[in-house]
Motif scaffolding. Structure first.
Motif, PDB file in Angstrom:
ATOM      1  N   ALA A  18      -0.017 -13.556  -0.410  1.00 16.71           N
ATOM      2  CA  ALA A  18      -0.393 -12.490  -1.350  1.00 16.71           C
ATOM      3  C   ALA A  18      -1.315 -11.479  -0.679  1.00 16.71           C
ATOM      4  O   ALA A  18      -1.272 -10.285  -1.005  1.00 16.71           O
ATOM      5  CB  ALA A  18      -1.059 -13.091  -2.588  1.00 16.71           C
ATOM      6  N   TRP A  19      -2.113 -11.940   0.273  1.00 16.42           N
ATOM      7  CA  TRP A  19      -3.028 -11.075   1.010  1.00 16.42           C
ATOM      8  C   TRP A  19      -2.263  -9.972   1.749  1.00 16.42           C
ATOM      9  O   TRP A  19      -2.778  -8.880   1.994  1.00 16.42           O
ATOM     10  CB  TRP A  19      -3.817 -11.918   1.987  1.00 16.42           C
ATOM     11  N   LEU A  20      -1.046 -10.220   2.073  1.00 18.25           N
ATOM     12  CA  LEU A  20      -0.213  -9.226   2.735  1.00 18.25           C
ATOM     13  C   LEU A  20       0.260  -8.161   1.744  1.00 18.25           C
ATOM     14  O   LEU A  20       0.287  -6.966   2.071  1.00 18.25           O
ATOM     15  CB  LEU A  20       0.992  -9.916   3.370  1.00 18.25           C
ATOM     16  N   PHE A  21       0.614  -8.570   0.532  1.00 16.43           N
ATOM     17  CA  PHE A  21       1.261  -7.661  -0.409  1.00 16.43           C
ATOM     18  C   PHE A  21       0.294  -6.885  -1.297  1.00 16.43           C
ATOM     19  O   PHE A  21       0.506  -5.692  -1.532  1.00 16.43           O
ATOM     20  CB  PHE A  21       2.246  -8.439  -1.292  1.00 16.43           C
ATOM     21  N   ILE A  22      -0.717  -7.515  -1.834  1.00 17.57           N
ATOM     22  CA  ILE A  22      -1.600  -6.845  -2.801  1.00 17.57           C
ATOM     23  C   ILE A  22      -2.341  -5.668  -2.165  1.00 17.57           C
ATOM     24  O   ILE A  22      -2.298  -4.551  -2.715  1.00 17.57           O
ATOM     25  CB  ILE A  22      -2.552  -7.859  -3.473  1.00 17.57           C
ATOM     26  N   PRO A  23      -2.999  -5.839  -1.019  1.00 14.06           N
ATOM     27  CA  PRO A  23      -3.650  -4.669  -0.410  1.00 14.06           C
ATOM     28  C   PRO A  23      -2.649  -3.574  -0.020  1.00 14.06           C
ATOM     29  O   PRO A  23      -2.968  -2.379  -0.110  1.00 14.06           O
ATOM     30  CB  PRO A  23      -4.341  -5.238   0.834  1.00 14.06           C
ATOM     31  N   ALA A  24      -1.439  -3.954   0.391  1.00 15.67           N
ATOM     32  CA  ALA A  24      -0.427  -2.953   0.731  1.00 15.67           C
ATOM     33  C   ALA A  24      -0.046  -2.127  -0.496  1.00 15.67           C
ATOM     34  O   ALA A  24       0.147  -0.904  -0.404  1.00 15.67           O
ATOM     35  CB  ALA A  24       0.807  -3.621   1.329  1.00 15.67           C
ATOM     36  N   GLY A  25       0.064  -2.785  -1.650  1.00 19.95           N
ATOM     37  CA  GLY A  25       0.365  -2.061  -2.884  1.00 19.95           C
ATOM     38  C   GLY A  25      -0.739  -1.096  -3.253  1.00 19.95           C
ATOM     39  O   GLY A  25      -0.477   0.071  -3.587  1.00 19.95           O
ATOM     40  N   PHE A  26      -1.997  -1.554  -3.175  1.00 20.30           N
ATOM     41  CA  PHE A  26      -3.117  -0.650  -3.455  1.00 20.30           C
ATOM     42  C   PHE A  26      -3.179   0.484  -2.435  1.00 20.30           C
ATOM     43  O   PHE A  26      -3.505   1.623  -2.787  1.00 20.30           O
ATOM     44  CB  PHE A  26      -4.447  -1.415  -3.488  1.00 20.30           C
ATOM     45  N   GLY A  27      -2.842   0.183  -1.188  1.00 21.17           N
ATOM     46  CA  GLY A  27      -2.824   1.225  -0.162  1.00 21.17           C
ATOM     47  C   GLY A  27      -1.798   2.306  -0.457  1.00 21.17           C
ATOM     48  O   GLY A  27      -2.032   3.489  -0.186  1.00 21.17           O
ATOM     49  N   LYS A  28      -0.672   1.911  -1.020  1.00 21.90           N
ATOM     50  CA  LYS A  28       0.357   2.899  -1.384  1.00 21.90           C
ATOM     51  C   LYS A  28      -0.112   3.765  -2.556  1.00 21.90           C
ATOM     52  O   LYS A  28       0.238   4.939  -2.635  1.00 21.90           O
ATOM     53  CB  LYS A  28       1.676   2.212  -1.714  1.00 21.90           C
ATOM     54  N   ILE A  29      -0.907   3.199  -3.448  1.00 18.40           N
ATOM     55  CA  ILE A  29      -1.460   4.006  -4.541  1.00 18.40           C
ATOM     56  C   ILE A  29      -2.451   5.022  -3.970  1.00 18.40           C
ATOM     57  O   ILE A  29      -2.375   6.212  -4.272  1.00 18.40           O
ATOM     58  CB  ILE A  29      -2.150   3.120  -5.600  1.00 18.40           C
ATOM     59  N   ALA A  30      -3.362   4.544  -3.136  1.00 18.80           N
ATOM     60  CA  ALA A  30      -4.404   5.415  -2.579  1.00 18.80           C
ATOM     61  C   ALA A  30      -3.822   6.485  -1.668  1.00 18.80           C
ATOM     62  O   ALA A  30      -4.323   7.610  -1.630  1.00 18.80           O
ATOM     63  CB  ALA A  30      -5.429   4.566  -1.822  1.00 18.80           C
ATOM     64  N   GLY A  31      -2.779   6.143  -0.942  1.00 20.81           N
ATOM     65  CA  GLY A  31      -2.182   7.096  -0.017  1.00 20.81           C
ATOM     66  C   GLY A  31      -0.730   7.369  -0.338  1.00 20.81           C
ATOM     67  O   GLY A  31       0.121   7.338   0.556  1.00 20.81           O
ATOM     68  N   PHE A  32      -0.461   7.631  -1.606  1.00 15.76           N
ATOM     69  CA  PHE A  32       0.923   7.768  -2.062  1.00 15.76           C
ATOM     70  C   PHE A  32       1.679   8.845  -1.284  1.00 15.76           C
ATOM     71  O   PHE A  32       2.780   8.600  -0.796  1.00 15.76           O
ATOM     72  CB  PHE A  32       0.975   8.041  -3.570  1.00 15.76           C
ATOM     73  N   SER A  33       1.094  10.024  -1.147  1.00 19.29           N
ATOM     74  CA  SER A  33       1.818  11.104  -0.477  1.00 19.29           C
ATOM     75  C   SER A  33       2.074  10.773   0.990  1.00 19.29           C
ATOM     76  O   SER A  33       3.146  11.085   1.523  1.00 19.29           O
ATOM     77  CB  SER A  33       1.082  12.439  -0.616  1.00 19.29           C
ATOM     78  N   GLY A  34       1.137  10.118   1.651  1.00 21.95           N
ATOM     79  CA  GLY A  34       1.352   9.698   3.032  1.00 21.95           C
ATOM     80  C   GLY A  34       2.447   8.663   3.146  1.00 21.95           C
ATOM     81  O   GLY A  34       3.266   8.701   4.076  1.00 21.95           O
ATOM     82  N   SER A  35       2.468   7.720   2.201  1.00 19.07           N
ATOM     83  CA  SER A  35       3.517   6.700   2.194  1.00 19.07           C
ATOM     84  C   SER A  35       4.887   7.317   1.964  1.00 19.07           C
ATOM     85  O   SER A  35       5.869   6.940   2.594  1.00 19.07           O
ATOM     86  CB  SER A  35       3.232   5.646   1.114  1.00 19.07           C
ATOM     87  N   VAL A  36       4.937   8.299   1.057  1.00 22.54           N
ATOM     88  CA  VAL A  36       6.198   8.994   0.781  1.00 22.54           C
ATOM     89  C   VAL A  36       6.652   9.758   2.023  1.00 22.54           C
ATOM     90  O   VAL A  36       7.828   9.725   2.394  1.00 22.54           O
ATOM     91  CB  VAL A  36       6.064   9.928  -0.437  1.00 22.54           C
ATOM     92  N   GLY A  37       5.721  10.424   2.692  1.00 29.49           N
ATOM     93  CA  GLY A  37       6.059  11.151   3.906  1.00 29.49           C
ATOM     94  C   GLY A  37       6.596  10.239   4.993  1.00 29.49           C
ATOM     95  O   GLY A  37       7.584  10.563   5.668  1.00 29.49           O
ATOM     96  N   TYR A  38       5.965   9.072   5.159  1.00 29.93           N
ATOM     97  CA  TYR A  38       6.425   8.109   6.162  1.00 29.93           C
ATOM     98  C   TYR A  38       7.812   7.587   5.799  1.00 29.93           C
ATOM     99  O   TYR A  38       8.691   7.488   6.652  1.00 29.93           O
ATOM    100  CB  TYR A  38       5.423   6.961   6.295  1.00 29.93           C
ATOM    101  N   ALA A  39       8.011   7.254   4.525  1.00 23.73           N
ATOM    102  CA  ALA A  39       9.313   6.759   4.077  1.00 23.73           C
ATOM    103  C   ALA A  39      10.399   7.808   4.303  1.00 23.73           C
ATOM    104  O   ALA A  39      11.502   7.490   4.750  1.00 23.73           O
ATOM    105  CB  ALA A  39       9.248   6.349   2.606  1.00 23.73           C
ATOM    106  N   ALA A  40      10.087   9.067   4.009  1.00 24.09           N
ATOM    107  CA  ALA A  40      11.052  10.143   4.221  1.00 24.09           C
ATOM    108  C   ALA A  40      11.365  10.298   5.711  1.00 24.09           C
ATOM    109  O   ALA A  40      12.531  10.471   6.087  1.00 24.09           O
ATOM    110  CB  ALA A  40      10.511  11.454   3.649  1.00 24.09           C
ATOM    111  N   ALA A  41      10.342  10.195   6.545  1.00 27.38           N
ATOM    112  CA  ALA A  41      10.545  10.312   7.989  1.00 27.38           C
ATOM    113  C   ALA A  41      11.408   9.178   8.539  1.00 27.38           C
ATOM    114  O   ALA A  41      12.113   9.358   9.533  1.00 27.38           O
ATOM    115  CB  ALA A  41       9.198  10.333   8.704  1.00 27.38           C
ATOM    116  N   MET A  42      11.378   8.033   7.883  1.00 24.54           N
ATOM    117  CA  MET A  42      12.180   6.893   8.308  1.00 24.54           C
ATOM    118  C   MET A  42      13.593   6.940   7.729  1.00 24.54           C
ATOM    119  O   MET A  42      14.390   6.042   7.958  1.00 24.54           O
ATOM    120  CB  MET A  42      11.502   5.576   7.915  1.00 24.54           C
TER     121      MET A  42
END
Length: 137
Positions: A18-42
């Motif tokens: 769970a330590w792998l997933f929960i912080p990653a989910g919160f990180g996507k909330i905090a950096g949503f636009s960056g995560s979207v940009g990375y996903a689009a680039a991939m």
């Protein structure tokens, strides 16, 4: 091994995964636009939706796994999500040679996480979980 040891190990395993997933989910909330940009680039289609779905799976699935609620289902969803994300984001066979080693390491780590999740899907959360307490009621 005795039941207390099995339950302690299952709890420790749930916490660590769970330590792998929960912080990653919160990180996507905090950096949503960056995560979207990375996903689009991939090359992810509909990256906003993909990131939103991913963060929900990571948060809800991670919390369910952590507390041992609907553990088998949560583990299956997280395993499928991790496998798909691994194939998209860690395709070491298609990156330049100087990036391949790191991507292969991340790919292999994620495949091992999928294996751990499948074990929880097969065997459940253990006795120290919401699932076990619900069965006792």
């Amino acid at each position: 091994m005795n039941n207390s040891m099995n339950n302690a190990l299952a709890l420790a395993g749930r916490i660590l995964i769970a330590w792998l997933f929960i912080p990653a989910g919160f990180g996507k909330i905090a950096g949503f636009s960056g995560s979207v940009g990375y996903a689009a680039a991939m090359g992810m289609p509909l990256p906003e939706i993909g990131v939103a779905v991913g963060l929900l799976i990571e948060l809800v699935g991670g919390i369910f796994l952590l507390i041992g609620l609907k553990t088998r289902s949560a583990a299956m969803v997280l395993a499928f999500f991790t496998l798909v994300a691994t194939l998209i984001f860690h395709a070491y066979w298609s990156v330049p040679a100087d990036q391949a080693m790191m991507q292969q390491l991340l790919f292999n780590k994620n495949i091992a996480v999928v294996g751990g999740l499948l074990a929880f899907a097969a065997w459940g959360a253990g006795g120290w979980s919401v699932d076990a307490n619900r069965r006792r009621i």
